[in-house]
Design an enzyme around this catalytic site. Structure first.
Site, mmCIF file in Angstrom:
data_model
loop_
_atom_site.group_PDB
_atom_site.id
_atom_site.type_symbol
_atom_site.label_atom_id
_atom_site.label_comp_id
_atom_site.label_asym_id
_atom_site.label_seq_id
_atom_site.Cartn_x
_atom_site.Cartn_y
_atom_site.Cartn_z
ATOM 1 C CB CYS A 2 -0.884 0.015 1.239
ATOM 2 S SG CYS A 2 -1.865 -1.453 1.438
ATOM 3 N NE ARG A 27 4.967 1.416 -1.203
ATOM 4 C CZ ARG A 27 5.909 1.434 -0.268
ATOM 5 N NH1 ARG A 27 7.039 2.052 -0.486
ATOM 6 N NH2 ARG A 27 5.739 0.834 0.885
ATOM 7 C CD1 TRP A 74 -0.520 -5.896 -3.570
ATOM 8 C CD2 TRP A 74 -0.594 -6.839 -1.539
ATOM 9 N NE1 TRP A 74 -0.084 -7.195 -3.697
ATOM 10 C CE2 TRP A 74 -0.128 -7.795 -2.466
ATOM 11 C CE3 TRP A 74 -0.726 -7.216 -0.218
ATOM 12 C CZ2 TRP A 74 0.223 -9.096 -2.104
ATOM 13 C CZ3 TRP A 74 -0.386 -8.512 0.155
ATOM 14 C CH2 TRP A 74 0.093 -9.425 -0.786
ATOM 15 C CG ASN A 99 0.409 2.317 3.660
ATOM 16 O OD1 ASN A 99 -0.657 2.339 3.045
ATOM 17 N ND2 ASN A 99 1.534 2.826 3.180
ATOM 18 N N GLY A 100 -0.491 -0.926 6.654
ATOM 19 C CA GLY A 100 -0.189 -1.765 7.814
ATOM 20 C C GLY A 100 -1.373 -2.636 8.177
ATOM 21 C CD GLU A 483 17.580 -13.101 -8.467
ATOM 22 O OE1 GLU A 483 16.999 -13.640 -7.521
ATOM 23 O OE2 GLU A 483 17.290 -11.966 -8.883
ATOM 24 C CE LYS A 487 14.143 -11.279 -10.347
ATOM 25 N NZ LYS A 487 14.942 -10.961 -9.209
ATOM 26 C CD GLU A 490 9.872 -11.322 -8.962
ATOM 27 O OE1 GLU A 490 11.035 -11.536 -9.352
ATOM 28 O OE2 GLU A 490 9.605 -10.633 -7.982
ATOM 29 C CG HIS A 506 20.723 -36.731 -4.951
ATOM 30 N ND1 HIS A 506 21.101 -37.959 -4.466
ATOM 31 C CD2 HIS A 506 21.861 -36.095 -5.285
ATOM 32 C CE1 HIS A 506 22.426 -38.049 -4.481
ATOM 33 N NE2 HIS A 506 22.912 -36.926 -4.991
ATOM 34 C CE LYS A 605 11.560 -2.932 -6.153
ATOM 35 N NZ LYS A 605 12.354 -4.028 -6.766
HETATM 36 O O1 M6R Z 1 13.162 -5.174 -0.383
HETATM 37 P P1 M6R Z 1 13.727 -6.537 -0.113
HETATM 38 O O2 M6R Z 1 15.044 -6.770 -0.757
HETATM 39 O O3 M6R Z 1 13.757 -6.848 1.369
HETATM 40 O O4 M6R Z 1 12.680 -7.539 -0.749
HETATM 41 C C1 M6R Z 1 12.817 -8.917 -0.608
HETATM 42 C C2 M6R Z 1 11.962 -9.657 -1.620
HETATM 43 O O5 M6R Z 1 10.602 -9.342 -1.429
HETATM 44 C C3 M6R Z 1 12.350 -9.315 -3.059
HETATM 45 O O6 M6R Z 1 13.703 -9.547 -3.299
HETATM 46 C C4 M6R Z 1 11.510 -10.153 -4.044
HETATM 47 O O7 M6R Z 1 11.835 -11.500 -3.938
HETATM 48 C C5 M6R Z 1 11.736 -9.624 -5.465
HETATM 49 N N1 M6R Z 1 10.471 -9.269 -6.049
HETATM 50 C C6 M6R Z 1 12.418 -10.591 -6.354
HETATM 51 O O8 M6R Z 1 12.607 -10.072 -7.628
#
Ligand code: M6R
Length: 610
Positions: A2, A27, A74, A99-100, A483, A487, A490, A506, A605
């Site tokens: 949010c 965000r 959100w 927010n929260g 990673e 990516k 995601e 395994h 984000k």
């Molecule tokens: O802001 P942060 O680095 O703490 O965020 C951690 C994860 O939420 C963030 O890296 C998330 O996995 C990304 N969207 C990956 O691309």
């Protein structure tokens, strides 16, 4: 997640609120709204979907005012509906954005129902609006009503409130969620993120936990948790407008991938400016904190966790220290054994990730005071809660998929490993010079890797129709495989898994068939021959291989084995260079599948809820 923006000015604030909400879109959100005080009434526009839809509705209604608040939501409590979108209004008199999460919202809801309040939404937020309204009925000011209300709340909040009976005031409160005040000339602002107001002002006050504040056109008064008026430092934000604009790029993710040589160079420059691997890089108390470190505990989530996994290899090999890496949301609920000589390192792009923040609090509660935050947002919660800080200089990262934050985190973590090694007498002057040299050459190698984009884009066309993919790597390149898989899943929504190549037989080998593309990160290092054997295991089962290998490795393409050659092997920093092609592969696959690259479905984000 949010986002909040609010403004009080002598001009129409609606364009400011809409512009701020657009800048907060990155965000992640699913509905948006604004409320203003105009002609003795509170008017509100809310829409599910994009800010642009809400903006069109506000225009159609001819909304304009000198006082207003806006929000991107959100969903957590209650579905994605217009009635759950913020702002929430109590009795047609006051409007509030939040927010929260309010943990005691159910008890407060019962209490308010007994007092005669009716609820229009399923949100935890609406109780806060009614509570403030209830306190106002006792004849107190809007600020006093807010201060009385927050004392009855459990949980996390950033709040901004307006009231038609007080059209010259905006009040705000913060606990556990970021909130800042922007200071203008004859106008003032509130926002959850500086990007929302940076086009109006760069002068900001970061509210502390428990603070409340009252904004008028002429000034700002801040109060601490005991309601005593306090002075808070005024900062000048360094966030550049250019970093918030797309420029010639199609997506922020594309822009941020291409910014990596610059982002890495800026981060390295900070290290060179400090004279190399000097403890002072991490803050003024660093000598004392780092002096007798016995082990390292890394805490992070998502991509930042993968940066931590890579760092473990460096910290063990270079500093000779045991290093554990934990997903923050797991660590905070484990019965960990605290060690006061352990350095607790949190890694975060945003510095706001709730699980990482809570894991840090938990680590400290176990008597672990040596804390270091590696973070891209200097004034965020994690650096403020840590004794030491190393600021990555990636610049604002807008795309939900983390790219330049990851590679700059790796630079920072490598620097930490060498600094610890130096303090422990394991890295001599010649080795320090070699490591510095490697860092100096890194932006150039990353640029070479970016030049592979056309070749990677051709591979992406083969990935786009697939449902699954495997990513393999060994050693420091195993976290890069993880990673790469993250990516891809995601932003393209293709199911992908990262595995250490040695684990293949395994279990995951059972998945391999002609429909399962297998990406292998196989630089010319000590493990290359082992990776080659793993590749044979896949080929023998009909799997199609996509191999990233160094220009100087002996690896060559063959039937079912496609090869892209990354720059000459750059030694210990090789995982940073190999992060680039897996980012490009995900980006181009997502493009080919037509997904919303910068705002992938269901994701935010900054993850500021558990
Ligand atoms: O802001 P942060 O680095 O703490 O965020 C951690 C994860 O939420 C963030 O890296 C998330 O996995 C990304 N969207 C990956 O691309």
């Amino acid at each position: 997640m949010c986002g909040i923006v609010g403004a009080i000015a002598q001009r129409d604030v609606v364009p400011l609120l809409v512009d701020g909400l657009k800048r907060l879109e990155y965000r992640g959100y699913d509905s948006a709204g604004i409320a203003v005080v105009v002609a003795d009434s509170v008017r509100r526009v809310r829409r599910t979907g994009r800010v642009a839809e809400m903006e069109a509705a506000a225009l159609a209604e001819g909304l304009g005012a000198n006082l207003g608040i806006g929000h991107t939501r959100w969903a957590t409590h209650g579905g994605v509906t217009e009635s759950n979108a913020h702002p929430h209004i109590s009795d047609g008199e006051l409007a509030l954005v939040h927010n929260g999460i309010i943990e005691n919202h159910e008890a407060q809801r019962e209490r308010l129902r007994a007092l005669g309040y009716a609820f229009e939404s399923q949100t935890d937020t609406e109780v806060v609006a009614h509570l403030i309204h209830h306190h106002r009925k006792q004849g107190v000011s809007l600020l006093a009503a807010l201060q009385a209300t927050v004392k009855e709340l459990h949980g996390a909040y950033a709040l901004a409130v307006i009231d038609k009976r007080d059209p010259a005031t905006l009040v705000t409160a913060r606990m556990g969620c970021p909130l800042l005040i922007g200071l203008g000339e004859g106008e003032n602002f509130v926002a959850s993120d500086v990007s929302a107001i940076v086009s109006a002002t760069r002068r900001v006050i970061f509210l502390e936990e428990g603070d409340t504040a009252e904004l008028t056109c002429d000034g700002v008064r801040v109060f601490d948790a005991s309601d005593a008026q306090v002075m808070r430092e005024v900062h000048v934000s360094e966030v550049s407008l250019a970093s918030l604009e797309l420029g010639p790029y199609r997506h922020f993710m594309q822009k941020e991938i291409h910014e990596q040589p610059r982002a890495i160079a800026d981060t390295v420059e900070g290290i060179l400016d400090a004279g190399g691997f000097d403890a002072a890089l991490f803050g003024k108390d660093a000598d004392a904190v780092l002096a007798d470190v016995a082990s390292v505990q890394i805490l992070a989530c998502g991509t930042s966790y993968y940066a931590g996994l890579t760092a473990r290899y460096w910290i063990e090999a270079i500093a000779g220290l045991p290093c554990a890496v934990d997903i923050a949301s797991e660590y905070r609920y484990r019965s960990v054994v605290g060690n006061p000589k352990q350095l607790v390192v949190t890694i975060s792009q945003s510095g706001e990730t709730l699980d990482t923040m809570e894991a840090l609090k938990y680590a400290k509660a176990q008597g672990q005071d040596k804390t270091l935050s590696i973070c891209n947002v200097p004034e965020s919660a994690l650096p403020r809660a840590s004794k030491l800080v190393l600021h990555t200089r990636a610049g604002a990262e807008i795309g939900v998929a983390s790219t330049k934050a990851f590679t700059t985190q790796l630079v920072a973590l490598f620097t930490l490993a060498v600094t610890l090694g130096k303090l422990r007498g394991r890295v001599d002057t010649a080795q320090q010079a070699d490591f510095l040299n490697a860092l100096r050459h890194l932006p150039g190698s990353v640029q070479h890797a970016l030049n592979l984009e056309p070749q990677v884009a051709l591979w992406a066309e083969k990935f786009a129709p697939r449902q699954h993919a495997l990513f393999l790597g060994r050693g420091t390149h195993y976290p890069i495989a993880l990673e790469g898989a993250l990516k891809l899943k995601e932003i393209s929504y293709i199911h992908a898994e990262g595995y250490p190549a040695g684990e293949l037989k395994h279990g995951p080998l059972a998945l391999v068939d002609t429909q399962m593309p297998v990406v292998v990160i196989a630089p010319n290092d000590a493990l290359l021959e082992k990776v080659k054997s793993n590749i044979q295991e896949v080929r023998a089962r009909g799997g199609e291989m996509f191999v990233f290998t160094d220009a100087d490795s002996s690896f060559s393409a063959s039937e079912g084995v496609h090869v892209i050659r990354t720059p000459r092997h750059v030694g210990i920093l090789s995982p940073i260079v190999h992060a680039i092609p897996v980012q490009l592969l995900a980006y181009h696959t997502a493009l080919a599948r037509g997904t919303d690259v910068d705002k992938p479905r269901n994701l935010a984000k900054s993850v500021t809820v558990e």
